[in-house]
Motif scaffolding. Structure first.
Motif, short mmCIF file in Angstrom:
data_model
loop_
_atom_site.label_atom_id
_atom_site.label_comp_id
_atom_site.label_asym_id
_atom_site.label_seq_id
_atom_site.Cartn_x
_atom_site.Cartn_y
_atom_site.Cartn_z
N GLY A 27 120.31 31.14 -22.21
CA GLY A 27 120.32 31.88 -20.94
C GLY A 27 119.17 32.88 -20.81
O GLY A 27 118.97 33.45 -19.74
N ASP A 28 118.40 33.08 -21.89
CA ASP A 28 117.25 34.00 -21.83
C ASP A 28 116.01 33.31 -21.25
O ASP A 28 114.96 33.94 -21.11
N ARG A 29 116.15 32.03 -20.94
CA ARG A 29 114.98 31.24 -20.52
C ARG A 29 114.20 31.89 -19.36
O ARG A 29 112.98 31.99 -19.42
N ASP A 30 114.88 32.30 -18.31
CA ASP A 30 114.16 32.83 -17.15
C ASP A 30 113.40 34.11 -17.51
O ASP A 30 112.24 34.28 -17.14
N ALA A 31 114.08 35.00 -18.23
CA ALA A 31 113.45 36.28 -18.58
C ALA A 31 112.24 36.05 -19.49
O ALA A 31 111.16 36.63 -19.27
N SER A 37 104.74 33.03 -19.07
CA SER A 37 103.91 32.24 -18.15
C SER A 37 102.78 33.09 -17.58
O SER A 37 102.03 32.64 -16.71
N ASP A 38 102.64 34.32 -18.09
CA ASP A 38 101.64 35.26 -17.59
C ASP A 38 100.40 35.19 -18.51
O ASP A 38 100.48 35.55 -19.69
N PRO A 39 99.25 34.72 -17.99
CA PRO A 39 98.06 34.57 -18.85
C PRO A 39 97.60 35.87 -19.49
O PRO A 39 97.01 35.86 -20.57
N GLU A 40 97.90 37.00 -18.84
CA GLU A 40 97.53 38.29 -19.45
C GLU A 40 98.34 38.52 -20.72
O GLU A 40 97.84 39.05 -21.71
N PHE A 47 99.53 30.48 -28.09
CA PHE A 47 99.76 29.48 -27.03
C PHE A 47 99.29 30.04 -25.69
O PHE A 47 99.32 31.25 -25.46
N ALA A 48 98.84 29.13 -24.81
CA ALA A 48 98.41 29.53 -23.47
C ALA A 48 99.65 29.76 -22.60
O ALA A 48 100.77 29.37 -22.98
N ALA A 49 99.45 30.38 -21.43
CA ALA A 49 100.56 30.63 -20.50
C ALA A 49 101.42 29.37 -20.37
O ALA A 49 100.89 28.28 -20.16
N LEU A 50 102.73 29.55 -20.52
CA LEU A 50 103.61 28.38 -20.62
C LEU A 50 103.97 27.79 -19.26
O LEU A 50 104.28 28.53 -18.32
N ASP A 51 103.96 26.46 -19.17
CA ASP A 51 104.57 25.77 -18.04
C ASP A 51 106.02 25.45 -18.43
O ASP A 51 106.48 25.85 -19.52
N GLN A 52 106.74 24.74 -17.58
CA GLN A 52 108.16 24.50 -17.86
C GLN A 52 108.39 23.74 -19.16
O GLN A 52 109.30 24.06 -19.92
N PRO A 114 105.25 42.87 -19.52
CA PRO A 114 104.35 43.97 -19.14
C PRO A 114 105.03 45.07 -18.32
O PRO A 114 104.65 46.23 -18.40
N GLU A 115 106.05 44.69 -17.54
CA GLU A 115 106.69 45.74 -16.72
C GLU A 115 107.49 46.73 -17.57
O GLU A 115 107.93 47.76 -17.07
N HIS A 116 107.69 46.41 -18.85
CA HIS A 116 108.41 47.34 -19.72
C HIS A 116 107.48 47.94 -20.78
O HIS A 116 107.94 48.51 -21.76
N ALA A 117 106.17 47.79 -20.59
CA ALA A 117 105.20 48.30 -21.56
C ALA A 117 105.06 49.81 -21.42
O ALA A 117 105.45 50.41 -20.41
#
Ligand code: COA
Length: 195
Positions: A27-31, A37-40, A47-52, A114-117
């Motif tokens: 269930g943590d998948r979305d978070a 998936s953020d290249p930054e 690993f590069a920004a993840l796709d599905q 990043p929003e919790h950095a």
């Protein structure tokens, strides 16, 4: 008997002042997908920004990281603040030693949204992982390896009391075809127990 796991899984969750460290669940998948998936965020990750598909693979790896026994195996932890997943941590065994061949060295890894950095969450969580690593496992050394340009990660190592032991040159294949350098940070059990 020989196939019995030698190392029991750690007792989770671990609570710190502001955070809860627990196993990663599907269930943590979305978070996790939001920041992986953020290249930054993935700029200095292996690993590069993840796709599905990449996220499916990573979730399998994270969810499966509950009871490492041997070199190459890992423990992964989700980090929650007030019920919200803010990041994940990894402890991966890299060497084993002694008559029982028990893990003796492990590598630390961390990825935070990043929003919790900038609030010390990664530091607080990684400190708890270091304590867990040395109290639960027979390790004598922890290591973190990072791209020296990853200053946030280097500062985190320093806040954890890790020593900057080496800077190796052009030893890591970058995604753009070039070679990047590596900074090695280490923390010995003896240093941790004196802190
Ligand atoms: C590496 C990473 C986890 C560091 O995140 P971070 O937000 O800098 O680390 P923390 O959550 O510990 O926050 C520390 C910052 O908050 C500040 N802070 C605020 N309150 C704080 C508190 N209570 N305790 C500690 N620091 C606090 C610190 O001063 C520090 O800021 P500074 O580095 O500008 O001095 C993050 O940048 C990341 O996930 N990067 C992408 C993934 C990655 O590269 N992983 C590592 C691969 S090797």
């Amino acid at each position: 008997m020989g196939s019995e796991p030698t190392l029991p899984p750690p007792l989770l969750p671990v609570a710190t002042e502001r955070l809860l460290l627990r196993t990663v669940v599907p269930g943590d998948r979305d978070a996790i997908g939001r920041y992986c998936s953020d290249p930054e965020v993935t700029r200095y990750l292996p690993f590069a920004a993840l796709d599905q598909d990449g996220l499916t693979h990573r979730m399998e790896r994270l969810v499966g990281g509950t009871a490492p026994q041997a070199v190459g195996e890992h423990l992964t932890l989700a980090v929650e603040h007030e019920g919200v997943l803010v990041g994940d941590l990894m402890l991966r065994f890299t060497a084993q030693h002694g008559p029982d061949d028990l893990p003796s060295i492990a590598e630390l890894g961390w990825v935070f949204a990043p929003e919790h950095a900038g609030r010390g969450f990664a530091t607080e969580a990684a400190r708890a992982l270091v304590d867990l690593a040395f109290t639960h496992y027979p390790l004598h050394r922890l290591v973190a390896q990072l791209d020296p340009r990853n200053l946030a990660s280097a500062r985190l190592c320093e806040r954890l009391g890790m020593r900057h032991e080496a800077h190796t040159r052009q030893d890591y294949p970058d995604r753009d075809g070039s070679w990047s350098d590596t900074s090695v940070y280490g923390l010995l059990r003896s240093e941790w127990s004196q802190a």
